[in-house]
Design an enzyme around this catalytic site. Structure first.
Site, PDB file in Angstrom:
ATOM      1  N   ASP A  11      -4.245  -0.598  -2.848  1.00 30.22           N
ATOM      2  CA  ASP A  11      -3.369  -1.773  -2.772  1.00 30.22           C
ATOM      3  C   ASP A  11      -2.603  -1.849  -2.301  1.00 30.22           C
ATOM      4  O   ASP A  11      -1.558  -0.922  -2.926  1.00 30.22           O
ATOM      5  CB  ASP A  11      -3.705  -2.048  -4.183  1.00 30.22           C
ATOM      6  CG  ASP A  11      -4.879  -2.293  -4.415  1.00 30.22           C
ATOM      7  OD1 ASP A  11      -5.675  -2.554  -4.404  1.00 30.22           O
ATOM      8  OD2 ASP A  11      -4.752  -2.001  -6.366  1.00 30.22           O
ATOM      9  N   ASP A 134     -13.265 -11.214  -7.841  1.00 30.91           N
ATOM     10  CA  ASP A 134     -12.741 -10.469  -9.572  1.00 30.91           C
ATOM     11  C   ASP A 134     -13.749 -11.459 -10.681  1.00 30.91           C
ATOM     12  O   ASP A 134     -13.037 -12.307 -10.303  1.00 30.91           O
ATOM     13  CB  ASP A 134     -11.685 -10.945  -9.330  1.00 30.91           C
ATOM     14  CG  ASP A 134     -10.894 -10.168  -8.295  1.00 30.91           C
ATOM     15  OD1 ASP A 134     -11.342  -8.772  -7.545  1.00 30.91           O
ATOM     16  OD2 ASP A 134      -9.622 -10.137  -7.892  1.00 30.91           O
TER      17      ASP A 134
END
Lengths: 270, 201
Positions: A11, A134
């Site tokens: 990330d 997600d």
């Protein structure tokens, strides 16, 4: 037979020069983990089967930083590279491919405009388009939802976007199927309930998606040990397991994880 | 020694460039057939569908054949291997280069298509390009079709994905892989090292 893949996820906060790798917990708190291409290089040396970069800042002016990260990484890392975060047009996808990415991952932009999947797949092939989902469990059952049984009772899964900050009302299982029919060649499936919790992958979610699509599914969210990977590979048809924290903070190396899995009968590349 | 990568305008060739550079190959690109002049070795990468690939590559056909016949080392990768065959089920009516007799067919129903991921090699011939590679070593594949040669003595390696899939072929100064050596970690780089070494001879 295809090996099960182990994929470290980086990330990236691109708000600092050159970018840095960070890790959130349940999509919130942030810890600093390192310089993107250095970590990627280390993971490559350790046996990563693929590397995923997600731009968590995802603002237009930082895309140049991400292409810089990809260019630098692709000089010394010779496994597939997937890049995601804020890619919302074919032109933006092209910039990332031209920097050396093999695949792009789409989430928010595909939910807002599903045709983007088709447009990119047509130009670069289905294998180059990864749909990131997600998903969050919803126990309030509604008509027309695809219901999955879990230890905590029946639930459906809702897609979120904007990095987990907003919900869409869209059923994750139906969306996975539709995205594949539009040309997504792979699904990166993150459980929002498990992400950063160290409780292991959401097995019912992973199983439900893997049964519904005939493209590879990458399980993500909640992995804290090789045992969690063993569990998801033994109990579902997931093609790959993605993890961040356990690799970033030195708890396990990728090599150790793979040896652990191989010793227990999982087909991995050593 | 000059290693030339054929750039026929189908997209990203950085990966193969970087990988060859990494193993000391110092490659350059050929954007026109005359750029192939003086090449000691030629890489034909493959991107996209068979038909669109051939449409772009066809202007190089004559020059590539001439170099092949003169003994210049050739490496085809992925669709760059498939175009060596006569035709493909992917693009009916499109003629391939036809250097290898046979056709390109779709992976069988019932397996994941495309085959995407790491699969292991079964080595059929211990050719120079596979020096340092052992039975069972894994390579990165991304494809929905594969080459089926009439004469299986050209098959250097196979992999299993529902059926035995041609993974590498070798004929004279030509070597080609269905997998991507430039994305296959240290084992893939080993094949590129073998290629660079052979180009130096």
């Amino acid at each position: 037979m295809l090996a099960r893949r182990i994929i470290p996820c980086l990330d990236c906060d691109l708000g600092v020069p050159g970018g840095r790798v960070v890790k959130g917990i349940e999509f919130k708190q942030i810890r600093y983990a390192g310089i993107p291409w250095e970590l990627a290089g280390q993971y490559y040396q350790d046996g990563a089967d693929e590397i995923v970069f997600l731009d968590i800042t995802a603002s237009a002016d930082r895309r140049e930083t991400m292409t810089g990260v990809i260019k630098e990484t692709s000089r010394s890392v010779f496994v597939p590279l997937a890049v995601g975060g804020g890619i919302s047009s074919l032109d933006q996808a092209r910039e990332v491919f031209n920097a050396g990415a093999d695949k792009i991952t789409l989430n928010t932009s595909a939910l807002k405009r599903p045709e983007l999947i088709e447009e990119i797949a047509e130009q670069y092939g289905n294998q180059a388009v990864v749909l990131a989902i997600d998903a969050k469990r919803r126990y309030s059952l509604e008509e027309s939802r695809e219901i999955v049984q879990t230890d905590d009772g029946p639930c459906w899964f809702e897609c979120s976007y904007y990095g987990g900050r907003q919900f869409t009302g869209i059923d994750a299982l139906a969306w996975a199927r539709r995205a594949v029919s539009l040309g997504a060649g792979e699904i990166l499936l993150t459980s929002m309930d498990r992400d950063g919790t160290y409780d292991g992958f959401d097995i019912p979610l992973t199983d439900a998606v893997a049964r519904r699509v005939n493209v590879p599914v990458i399980a993500s969210g909640g992995c804290a040990s090789p045992d969690h990977m063993l569990e998801v590979f033994n109990q579902t048809d997931a093609s790959a397991a993605l993890a961040a924290s356990i690799f970033h903070f030195g708890e396990w190396s990728i090599g150790q994880v793979k040896s652990y899995l191989k010793d227990r009968g999982v087909n991995v590349r050593i | 020694m000059t290693i030339v990568i054929v750039d026929y305008g189908m997209g990203n060739l950085f990966s193969i460039y970087n990988a060859l550079d990494h193993v000391g190959g110092n490659p350059r690109f050929a954007r026109d057939p005359q750029d192939l002049k003086g090449a000691k070795a030629i890489v034909v990468p493959g991107v996209g569908a068979f038909g669109s690939c051939m449409a772009q590559l066809s202007r190089f056909s004559e020059s590539l054949l001439q170099h092949f016949q003169e003994g210049v080392l050739m490496l085809g990768i992925c669709v760059g291997m498939q175009v060596l065959f006569e035709e493909s089920e992917e693009s009916p009516g499109a003629a391939g280069l036809g250097w290898i007799s046979g056709r390109v067919v779709r992976l069988p129903a019932g397996v994941m298509i495309p085959q995407m991921g790491w699969n292991c090699l079964k080595i059929k011939q211990h050719v120079e390009m596979l020096d340092g590679i052992s039975e069972g070593d894994m390579f990165y594949f991304v494809h929905s079709y594969y080459g089926l040669p009439e004469d299986d003595s050209v098959v250097a390696a196979t992999t299993e994905h529902g059926v035995d899939v041609t993974a590498a072929i070798c004929r004279d100064n030509l070597f080609a892989t269905q997998f991507h050596p430039e994305k296959s970690g240290p084992k893939g780089l080993q094949i590129l090292k073998n290629f660079v070494r052979a180009a130096r001879c």
